[in-house]
Design an enzyme around this catalytic site. Structure first.
Site, PDB file in Angstrom:
ATOM      1  N   GLU A 115      41.973   3.096  65.212  1.00  0.00           N
ATOM      2  CA  GLU A 115      41.907   1.950  64.305  1.00  0.00           C
ATOM      3  C   GLU A 115      43.140   1.076  64.500  1.00  0.00           C
ATOM      4  O   GLU A 115      44.246   1.591  64.606  1.00  0.00           O
ATOM      5  CB  GLU A 115      41.869   2.516  62.883  1.00  0.00           C
ATOM      6  CG  GLU A 115      41.798   1.482  61.801  1.00  0.00           C
ATOM      7  CD  GLU A 115      41.676   2.134  60.429  1.00  0.00           C
ATOM      8  OE1 GLU A 115      40.699   2.864  60.189  1.00  0.00           O
ATOM      9  OE2 GLU A 115      42.568   1.905  59.601  1.00  0.00           O
TER      10      GLU A 115
ATOM     11  N   GLN B 153      39.546   9.533  55.002  1.00  0.00           N
ATOM     12  CA  GLN B 153      40.949   9.190  54.765  1.00  0.00           C
ATOM     13  C   GLN B 153      41.784  10.204  55.545  1.00  0.00           C
ATOM     14  O   GLN B 153      41.320  11.313  55.839  1.00  0.00           O
ATOM     15  CB  GLN B 153      41.230   9.305  53.257  1.00  0.00           C
ATOM     16  CG  GLN B 153      42.611   8.912  52.843  1.00  0.00           C
ATOM     17  CD  GLN B 153      42.942   7.489  53.267  1.00  0.00           C
ATOM     18  OE1 GLN B 153      43.365   7.295  54.417  1.00  0.00           O
ATOM     19  NE2 GLN B 153      42.743   6.518  52.398  1.00  0.00           N
TER      20      GLN B 153
ATOM     21  N   TYR C 126      36.776  10.901  51.245  1.00  0.00           N
ATOM     22  CA  TYR C 126      38.132  11.333  50.864  1.00  0.00           C
ATOM     23  C   TYR C 126      38.208  12.852  50.698  1.00  0.00           C
ATOM     24  O   TYR C 126      37.849  13.372  49.637  1.00  0.00           O
ATOM     25  CB  TYR C 126      38.543  10.638  49.562  1.00  0.00           C
ATOM     26  CG  TYR C 126      38.516   9.128  49.705  1.00  0.00           C
ATOM     27  CD1 TYR C 126      39.653   8.426  50.051  1.00  0.00           C
ATOM     28  CD2 TYR C 126      37.314   8.416  49.546  1.00  0.00           C
ATOM     29  CE1 TYR C 126      39.611   7.051  50.227  1.00  0.00           C
ATOM     30  CE2 TYR C 126      37.270   7.043  49.723  1.00  0.00           C
ATOM     31  CZ  TYR C 126      38.423   6.361  50.062  1.00  0.00           C
ATOM     32  OH  TYR C 126      38.376   5.005  50.253  1.00  0.00           O
TER      33      TYR C 126
ATOM     34  N   GLY D 161      37.834  -1.827  49.337  1.00  0.00           N
ATOM     35  CA  GLY D 161      39.164  -2.429  49.365  1.00  0.00           C
ATOM     36  C   GLY D 161      39.939  -2.013  48.137  1.00  0.00           C
ATOM     37  O   GLY D 161      39.381  -1.464  47.188  1.00  0.00           O
ATOM     38  N   ASP D 162      41.245  -2.242  48.190  1.00  0.00           N
ATOM     39  CA  ASP D 162      42.110  -1.856  47.074  1.00  0.00           C
ATOM     40  C   ASP D 162      42.342  -3.034  46.137  1.00  0.00           C
ATOM     41  O   ASP D 162      41.941  -4.156  46.428  1.00  0.00           O
ATOM     42  CB  ASP D 162      43.452  -1.354  47.623  1.00  0.00           C
ATOM     43  CG  ASP D 162      43.295   0.041  48.199  1.00  0.00           C
ATOM     44  OD1 ASP D 162      42.591   0.865  47.579  1.00  0.00           O
ATOM     45  OD2 ASP D 162      43.860   0.305  49.269  1.00  0.00           O
TER      46      ASP D 162
HETATM   47  P1  FAD Z   1      34.063   3.020  46.836  1.00  0.00           P
HETATM   48  O1  FAD Z   1      33.166   3.876  47.630  1.00  0.00           O
HETATM   49  O2  FAD Z   1      33.456   1.846  46.152  1.00  0.00           O
HETATM   50  O3  FAD Z   1      34.788   3.941  45.773  1.00  0.00           O
HETATM   51  C1  FAD Z   1      35.903   3.455  45.021  1.00  0.00           C
HETATM   52  C2  FAD Z   1      36.086   4.308  43.783  1.00  0.00           C
HETATM   53  O4  FAD Z   1      35.068   4.031  42.837  1.00  0.00           O
HETATM   54  C3  FAD Z   1      36.001   5.808  44.054  1.00  0.00           C
HETATM   55  O5  FAD Z   1      36.881   6.454  43.177  1.00  0.00           O
HETATM   56  C4  FAD Z   1      34.559   6.150  43.697  1.00  0.00           C
HETATM   57  O6  FAD Z   1      34.407   7.511  43.350  1.00  0.00           O
HETATM   58  C5  FAD Z   1      34.322   5.206  42.526  1.00  0.00           C
HETATM   59  N1  FAD Z   1      32.950   4.781  42.354  1.00  0.00           N
HETATM   60  C6  FAD Z   1      32.067   4.456  43.308  1.00  0.00           C
HETATM   61  N2  FAD Z   1      30.917   4.026  42.750  1.00  0.00           N
HETATM   62  C7  FAD Z   1      31.091   4.061  41.412  1.00  0.00           C
HETATM   63  C8  FAD Z   1      30.296   3.730  40.271  1.00  0.00           C
HETATM   64  N3  FAD Z   1      29.046   3.288  40.415  1.00  0.00           N
HETATM   65  N4  FAD Z   1      30.825   3.889  39.037  1.00  0.00           N
HETATM   66  C9  FAD Z   1      32.088   4.340  38.861  1.00  0.00           C
HETATM   67  N5  FAD Z   1      32.893   4.673  39.904  1.00  0.00           N
HETATM   68  C10 FAD Z   1      32.405   4.537  41.145  1.00  0.00           C
HETATM   69  N6  FAD Z   1      41.174  -0.874  52.747  1.00  0.00           N
HETATM   70  C11 FAD Z   1      41.341  -2.160  53.127  1.00  0.00           C
HETATM   71  O7  FAD Z   1      41.761  -2.992  52.318  1.00  0.00           O
HETATM   72  N7  FAD Z   1      41.050  -2.557  54.413  1.00  0.00           N
HETATM   73  C12 FAD Z   1      40.587  -1.682  55.348  1.00  0.00           C
HETATM   74  O8  FAD Z   1      40.341  -2.079  56.492  1.00  0.00           O
HETATM   75  C13 FAD Z   1      40.415  -0.325  54.975  1.00  0.00           C
HETATM   76  N8  FAD Z   1      39.944   0.591  55.849  1.00  0.00           N
HETATM   77  C14 FAD Z   1      39.738   1.892  55.453  1.00  0.00           C
HETATM   78  C15 FAD Z   1      39.218   2.827  56.352  1.00  0.00           C
HETATM   79  C16 FAD Z   1      39.009   4.142  55.975  1.00  0.00           C
HETATM   80  C17 FAD Z   1      38.437   5.126  56.945  1.00  0.00           C
HETATM   81  C18 FAD Z   1      39.344   4.561  54.649  1.00  0.00           C
HETATM   82  C19 FAD Z   1      39.147   5.973  54.227  1.00  0.00           C
HETATM   83  C20 FAD Z   1      39.851   3.635  53.743  1.00  0.00           C
HETATM   84  C21 FAD Z   1      40.050   2.305  54.126  1.00  0.00           C
HETATM   85  N9  FAD Z   1      40.546   1.351  53.237  1.00  0.00           N
HETATM   86  C22 FAD Z   1      40.722   0.047  53.621  1.00  0.00           C
HETATM   87  C23 FAD Z   1      40.948   1.741  51.870  1.00  0.00           C
HETATM   88  C24 FAD Z   1      39.798   1.567  50.843  1.00  0.00           C
HETATM   89  O9  FAD Z   1      39.437   0.215  50.731  1.00  0.00           O
HETATM   90  C25 FAD Z   1      40.317   2.105  49.510  1.00  0.00           C
HETATM   91  O10 FAD Z   1      40.500   3.486  49.577  1.00  0.00           O
HETATM   92  C26 FAD Z   1      39.523   1.712  48.282  1.00  0.00           C
HETATM   93  O11 FAD Z   1      40.317   1.991  47.134  1.00  0.00           O
HETATM   94  C27 FAD Z   1      38.191   2.423  48.105  1.00  0.00           C
HETATM   95  O12 FAD Z   1      37.277   2.000  49.028  1.00  0.00           O
HETATM   96  P2  FAD Z   1      35.844   2.740  49.152  1.00  0.00           P
HETATM   97  O13 FAD Z   1      35.075   1.971  50.131  1.00  0.00           O
HETATM   98  O14 FAD Z   1      36.022   4.178  49.345  1.00  0.00           O
HETATM   99  O15 FAD Z   1      35.287   2.446  47.669  1.00  0.00           O
END
Ligand code: FAD
Length: 318
Positions: free
Chosen positions: A19, A211, A180, A126-127
């Site tokens: 990456e 992660q 995760y 995203g964060d």
């Molecule tokens: P989600 O899958 O939406 O989950 C986020 C949180 O919400 C989790 O705690 C989940 O359990 C909870 N959740 C999900 N659905 C629901 C619901 N319906 N109701 C209540 N809670 C719910 N960040 C960047 O900014 N740019 C990047 O390029 C980037 N690349 C990444 C690549 C990898 C391999 C990984 C592991 C992470 C990356 N991240 C990146 C970080 C990521 O954006 C963050 O970890 C973010 O906080 C969560 O993203 P997610 O897609 O896992 O979110």
């Protein structure tokens, strides 16, 4: 070609992928090329390119007043993917975010990916913005990665946001999502987190990238629990070689994960960051060898655009 096709074609052999991060605005893509070229000799079937959401900065005026402005410091993910894919004939995976993008902008971005011959996308929430404590969905944007997966899956079926689009082509993207092993920081429990991961898979995600983790046991347990829950798509482990001492404090806080005691002790003993880097490389080699022996689909390295330590690792592992 799709990531899932690369994995199927490898017939159980572990692949190598990595990456990279787009350069900061104002820099040249040539520097990125210089960093990835040595890694291309190891024939990665795909390279991920991250996306950074917008952030605030303060512009100082001559009268001393500060103006709060919004900017995207590392734009260009899709452009970089296309440039790399066409220059080196290697598949690229743009990271597509919910945060900072309306659904319309996301649709346009995916249309660009389709036109450019990009077959894979990583769907992420995203964060939160740097200054904010919690993630807030963008107005008219997707709230969770699940919603983004659903939007991409709709496009695969020829369903656009507006009913009046006459879709005679379907965008057949392969969709990756994040998982995760040590739980997402906001999740109330590991089971909850896995249930949400399963929803992403049930709604169209084709593979998972994890992660980073520093204890393989965490990955193996995660894969086992995911399987028990009925998640049957490939789960690619994400590996990060430690390179500076301050990672010991930053990483657990940023990613909600633990370092094994043994690794902490080794890093604590280091007199400078050159020594830390070497410990990080050795640790990643041991992790990678064990994961490869276990037959993981790919070893996916968080390279941050630096190739030197990744080369040291993969030349020992592959
Ligand atoms: P989600 O899958 O939406 O989950 C986020 C949180 O919400 C989790 O705690 C989940 O359990 C909870 N959740 C999900 N659905 C629901 C619901 N319906 N109701 C209540 N809670 C719910 N960040 C960047 O900014 N740019 C990047 O390029 C980037 N690349 C990444 C690549 C990898 C391999 C990984 C592991 C992470 C990356 N991240 C990146 C970080 C990521 O954006 C963050 O970890 C973010 O906080 C969560 O993203 P997610 O897609 O896992 O979110």
């Amino acid at each position: 070609m799709k990531i899932t096709e690369h994995i199927a074609q490898a017939k159980g052999k572990t692949l190598f992928s990595f990456e990279i991060v787009p350069p900061k605005k104002g820099n040249n893509i040539e520097d990125l090329y210089k960093n990835i070229e040595p890694l291309l000799e190891f024939k990665p079937p795909f390279i991920d390119v991250t996306t950074a959401r917008e952030e605030y900065y303060y512009k100082e005026h001559p009268n001393g007043l500060l103006e709060k402005k919004l900017t995207r410091m590392r734009p260009g993910t899709v452009g970089i993917c296309s440039a790399i894919q066409h220059k080196y004939d290697v598949d690229t995976v743009p990271h597509v975010l919910c945060g900072g993008f309306t659904k319309e902008e996301t649709e346009d971005l995916l249309v660009d990916c389709f036109y450019l011959g990009i077959d894979n996308v990583m769907a992420l929430r995203g964060d939160a913005m740097k200054e904010e404590r919690y993630f807030r969905p963008t107005k008219n944007g997707n709230a969770y990665a699940l919603d983004l997966v659903k939007q991409i899956d709709n496009l695969r079926k020829g369903i656009y946001l507006h009913d009046d689009v006459e879709a005679n082509t379907k965008m057949d993207f392969c969709i990756g999502v994040a998982g995760y092993p040590e739980k997402h920081i906001e999740s109330p429990s590991k089971v909850f987190d896995l249930e949400k991961l399963k929803e992403k898979v049930d709604n169209g995600a084709d593979y998972i990238v994890t992660q980073m983790f520093f204890d393989n046991k965490k990955y193996f347990e995660f894969v086992e629990k995911a399987k028990q829950m009925g998640i049957n798509v490939p789960i690619i482990p994400g590996i990060k070689p430690i390179s500076v001492k301050k990672h010991l404090n930053i990483i657990p806080q940023a990613f909600f994960l633990d370092f094994p005691e043994e690794l902490v002790k080794e890093i604590e003993k280091c007199k400078n960051n050159a020594e830390v880097k070497q410990v990080g490389v050795e640790w990643a080699i041991q992790q990678s060898i064990e994961l490869k022996q276990a037959g993981v689909p790919s070893l996916h390295y968080y390279s941050m655009g630096k190739s030197e330590n990744i080369i040291q690792i993969i030349s020992k592992v592959f």
